[in-house]
Design an enzyme around this catalytic site. Structure first.
Site, PDB file in Angstrom:
ATOM      1  N   TYR A  67       0.847  -1.219  -0.139  1.00  0.00           N
ATOM      2  CA  TYR A  67      -0.035  -0.013   0.070  1.00  0.00           C
ATOM      3  C   TYR A  67       0.796   1.097  -0.174  1.00  0.00           C
ATOM      4  O   TYR A  67       1.523   1.576   0.874  1.00  0.00           O
ATOM      5  CB  TYR A  67      -0.969  -0.130   1.346  1.00  0.00           C
ATOM      6  N   LEU A 219     -17.417  -2.846   3.255  1.00  0.00           N
ATOM      7  CA  LEU A 219     -18.322  -1.728   2.432  1.00  0.00           C
ATOM      8  C   LEU A 219     -18.632  -1.643   1.049  1.00  0.00           C
ATOM      9  O   LEU A 219     -19.148  -0.802   0.720  1.00  0.00           O
ATOM     10  CB  LEU A 219     -17.886  -0.404   3.180  1.00  0.00           C
ATOM     11  N   GLY A 220     -17.893  -2.564   0.418  1.00  0.00           N
ATOM     12  CA  GLY A 220     -18.090  -2.490  -1.053  1.00  0.00           C
ATOM     13  C   GLY A 220     -16.838  -2.093  -1.774  1.00  0.00           C
ATOM     14  O   GLY A 220     -16.663  -2.182  -3.065  1.00  0.00           O
ATOM     15  N   LEU A 225     -20.958   0.314  -0.918  1.00  0.00           N
ATOM     16  CA  LEU A 225     -22.426  -0.247  -1.556  1.00  0.00           C
ATOM     17  C   LEU A 225     -23.377   0.862  -1.463  1.00  0.00           C
ATOM     18  O   LEU A 225     -23.823   1.535  -0.733  1.00  0.00           O
ATOM     19  CB  LEU A 225     -22.747  -1.172  -0.402  1.00  0.00           C
TER      20      LEU A 225
HETATM   21  N1  LIG Z   1      -6.548  -8.906   1.042  1.00  0.00           N
HETATM   22  C1  LIG Z   1      -6.807  -8.283  -0.046  1.00  0.00           C
HETATM   23  O1  LIG Z   1      -6.448  -8.395  -1.220  1.00  0.00           O
HETATM   24  C2  LIG Z   1      -7.455  -6.904   0.193  1.00  0.00           C
HETATM   25  C3  LIG Z   1      -7.986  -6.019  -0.865  1.00  0.00           C
HETATM   26  C4  LIG Z   1      -8.758  -4.944  -0.550  1.00  0.00           C
HETATM   27  C5  LIG Z   1      -8.653  -4.472   0.698  1.00  0.00           C
HETATM   28  N2  LIG Z   1      -8.063  -5.234   1.678  1.00  0.00           N
HETATM   29  C6  LIG Z   1      -8.077  -4.802   3.232  1.00  0.00           C
HETATM   30  O2  LIG Z   1      -9.362  -4.496   3.431  1.00  0.00           O
HETATM   31  C7  LIG Z   1      -9.653  -3.245   4.089  1.00  0.00           C
HETATM   32  C8  LIG Z   1     -11.079  -2.909   3.792  1.00  0.00           C
HETATM   33  O3  LIG Z   1     -11.376  -2.740   2.378  1.00  0.00           O
HETATM   34  P1  LIG Z   1     -11.265  -1.325   1.660  1.00  0.00           P
HETATM   35  O4  LIG Z   1     -10.856  -0.195   2.557  1.00  0.00           O
HETATM   36  O5  LIG Z   1     -10.835  -1.371   0.484  1.00  0.00           O
HETATM   37  O6  LIG Z   1     -12.797  -1.257   1.307  1.00  0.00           O
HETATM   38  P2  LIG Z   1     -14.282  -0.891   2.345  1.00  0.00           P
HETATM   39  O7  LIG Z   1     -13.731  -1.002   3.813  1.00  0.00           O
HETATM   40  O8  LIG Z   1     -15.277  -1.800   1.882  1.00  0.00           O
HETATM   41  O9  LIG Z   1     -14.545   0.578   1.794  1.00  0.00           O
HETATM   42  C9  LIG Z   1     -13.693   1.485   1.930  1.00  0.00           C
HETATM   43  C10 LIG Z   1     -14.689   2.745   1.021  1.00  0.00           C
HETATM   44  O10 LIG Z   1     -15.880   3.240   1.731  1.00  0.00           O
HETATM   45  C11 LIG Z   1     -15.538   4.365   2.358  1.00  0.00           C
HETATM   46  N3  LIG Z   1     -16.205   4.768   3.750  1.00  0.00           N
HETATM   47  C12 LIG Z   1     -15.828   4.248   4.766  1.00  0.00           C
HETATM   48  N4  LIG Z   1     -16.490   4.261   5.737  1.00  0.00           N
HETATM   49  C13 LIG Z   1     -17.570   5.042   5.190  1.00  0.00           C
HETATM   50  C14 LIG Z   1     -18.722   5.479   5.970  1.00  0.00           C
HETATM   51  N5  LIG Z   1     -18.968   5.534   7.294  1.00  0.00           N
HETATM   52  N6  LIG Z   1     -19.521   6.262   5.174  1.00  0.00           N
HETATM   53  C15 LIG Z   1     -19.301   6.459   3.867  1.00  0.00           C
HETATM   54  N7  LIG Z   1     -18.062   5.895   3.134  1.00  0.00           N
HETATM   55  C16 LIG Z   1     -17.340   5.156   4.083  1.00  0.00           C
HETATM   56  C17 LIG Z   1     -14.415   4.785   1.965  1.00  0.00           C
HETATM   57  O11 LIG Z   1     -13.961   6.107   1.894  1.00  0.00           O
HETATM   58  P3  LIG Z   1     -13.445   7.273   3.141  1.00  0.00           P
HETATM   59  O12 LIG Z   1     -11.985   7.185   3.139  1.00  0.00           O
HETATM   60  O13 LIG Z   1     -13.958   8.590   2.385  1.00  0.00           O
HETATM   61  O14 LIG Z   1     -13.983   6.861   4.249  1.00  0.00           O
HETATM   62  C18 LIG Z   1     -13.590   4.031   1.231  1.00  0.00           C
HETATM   63  O15 LIG Z   1     -14.100   4.689  -0.140  1.00  0.00           O
HETATM   64  C19 LIG Z   1      -8.453  -2.453   3.420  1.00  0.00           C
HETATM   65  O16 LIG Z   1      -8.545  -1.186   4.168  1.00  0.00           O
HETATM   66  C20 LIG Z   1      -7.310  -3.543   3.490  1.00  0.00           C
HETATM   67  O17 LIG Z   1      -6.878  -3.398   4.704  1.00  0.00           O
HETATM   68  C21 LIG Z   1      -7.646  -6.464   1.383  1.00  0.00           C
END
Ligand SMILES: NC(=O)c1ccc[n+]([C@@H]2O[C@H](COP(=O)([O-])OP(=O)(O)OC[C@H]3O[C@@H](n4cnc5c(N)ncnc54)[C@H](OP(=O)(O)O)[C@@H]3O)[C@@H](O)[C@H]2O)c1
Length: 292
Positions: A67, A219-220, A225
């Site tokens: 990252y 969260l998508g 989502l």
């Molecule tokens: N193993 C893998 O291949 C893999 C792949 C992807 C991710 N990951 C891990 O999984 C974690 C979670 O996934 P992710 O961060 O990609 O996606 P996520 O948690 O599904 O969603 C993150 C998105 O949602 C927004 N968001 C978060 N809280 C919100 C809220 N309360 N209201 C409105 N929007 C909100 C964030 O924007 P804002 O910043 O504006 O809040 C961001 O755009 C990552 O941080 C990473 O550590 C692992």
């Protein structure tokens, strides 16, 4: 009434390696620049999110040295080092970033060993708590293929004392079984959320084995989502759609550990408060329609 009080300590716990961690953790991927590449536009805000997470009781942070690359781990170190004794930092290896930000498989023994050392130095640790081997047979989703060679490399680094626990990411049930024949697998991290439920059977299988399932993109992901059923339920409960999406995952299975990602302290607080939300059977039935 809206759900705004924050405290991850109010949520239940589940075993992750040798620790019990709160079911609501934090994913650090959103702290890097756009496309998870380069520095964040506001480094002070990124530091503040991490410090607020830990101050609110979060004891499980998910990251990777790819990252940024390197930048997210360096921010975690600046914000939180020396780390609280109860903090589980989970990282992942097996990809590297191209100069254009692309995600390139890096599963050779040399690349995996380098990645473990890069994680150690950028996080400022002598031993990594948990390292997930992120399968890269298909970058977008689980695909069959033997993980024997890369897992044997990680198991060797574990024997040398550089890694405490090993997990898997982006894997199939068959790969979990293969992994468990090589070393102890303490967690599985795959894509899963209200709209993306291909892993329903795997979650139940892992629950039976007492292994945590950590959904990424809870969260998508990059495009959070959106669904009228989700908005309706949120409105009925006086919660936000994102809180409902997280509460649904918490109620889906006791072995689910959450790592929602955000770059905003406001969103972090909102997400942690989801631990207090209870979904009624009617709400669950309505939410079940989203994936169909
Ligand atoms: N193993 C893998 O291949 C893999 C792949 C992807 C991710 N990951 C891990 O999984 C974690 C979670 O996934 P992710 O961060 O990609 O996606 P996520 O948690 O599904 O969603 C993150 C998105 O949602 C927004 N968001 C978060 N809280 C919100 C809220 N309360 N209201 C409105 N929007 C909100 C964030 O924007 P804002 O910043 O504006 O809040 C961001 O755009 C990552 O941080 C990473 O550590 C692992």
């Amino acid at each position: 009434m809206s759900i705004t009080t924050v405290n991850a300590s109010q949520t239940a716990t589940y075993k992750l390696g040798h620790r019990q961690v709160k079911r609501l953790g934090y994913g650090a991927m959103q702290l890097a620049g756009p496309g998870v590449f380069g520095p964040p536009k506001d480094r002070a805000a990124a530091l503040a999110v991490l410090r607020e997470a830990v101050a609110s009781g979060v004891d499980h942070i998910d990251t990777s040295d790819f990252y940024g690359p390197h930048i997210t781990n360096q921010i975690i170190r600046e914000a939180l080092h020396p780390y609280p004794a109860n903090l589980a930092i989970v990282t992942k290896v097996s990809a590297r970033r191209g100069a254009d930000g692309s995600w390139i498989p890096a599963m050779s023994p040399e690349e995996l060993t380098q990645a473990v050392h890069d994680n150690l130095s950028n996080l400022g640790l002598d031993v990594l708590d948990t390292v997930n081997l992120r399968s890269m047979f298909d970058v977008h989703g689980p695909a069959e293929g033997s993980l024997e060679e890369p897992l044997t490399v990680l198991a060797g680094l574990q024997q040398k004392g550089l890694i405490r626990h090993i997990g898997l990411s982006n894997v199939t049930s068959k790969q979990v079984a293969q992994g468990r024949s090589i070393c102890d697998i303490v967690c599985v991290q795959n894509q899963y959320n209200l709209a993306h439920r291909e892993d329903d059977a795997l979650i139940d299988e892992l629950a039976g084995l007492g292994i945590p399932y950590v959904p990424f993109f809870p969260l998508g992901g990059f495009t959070p989502l959106q669904s009228s059923a989700l908005s309706d339920v949120a409105q009925q409960l006086g919660a936000t759609p994102m809180q409902v999406a997280l509460a649904w995952l918490l109620q889906r299975s006791p072995n689910i550990l959450l790592i929602p990602g955000t770059s905003s302290v406001t969103h972090l607080r909102e997400n942690l408060a989801a631990g207090q939300l209870k979904l009624t059977p009617e709400a669950l039935a309505q939410l079940d329609t989203i994936a169909k």
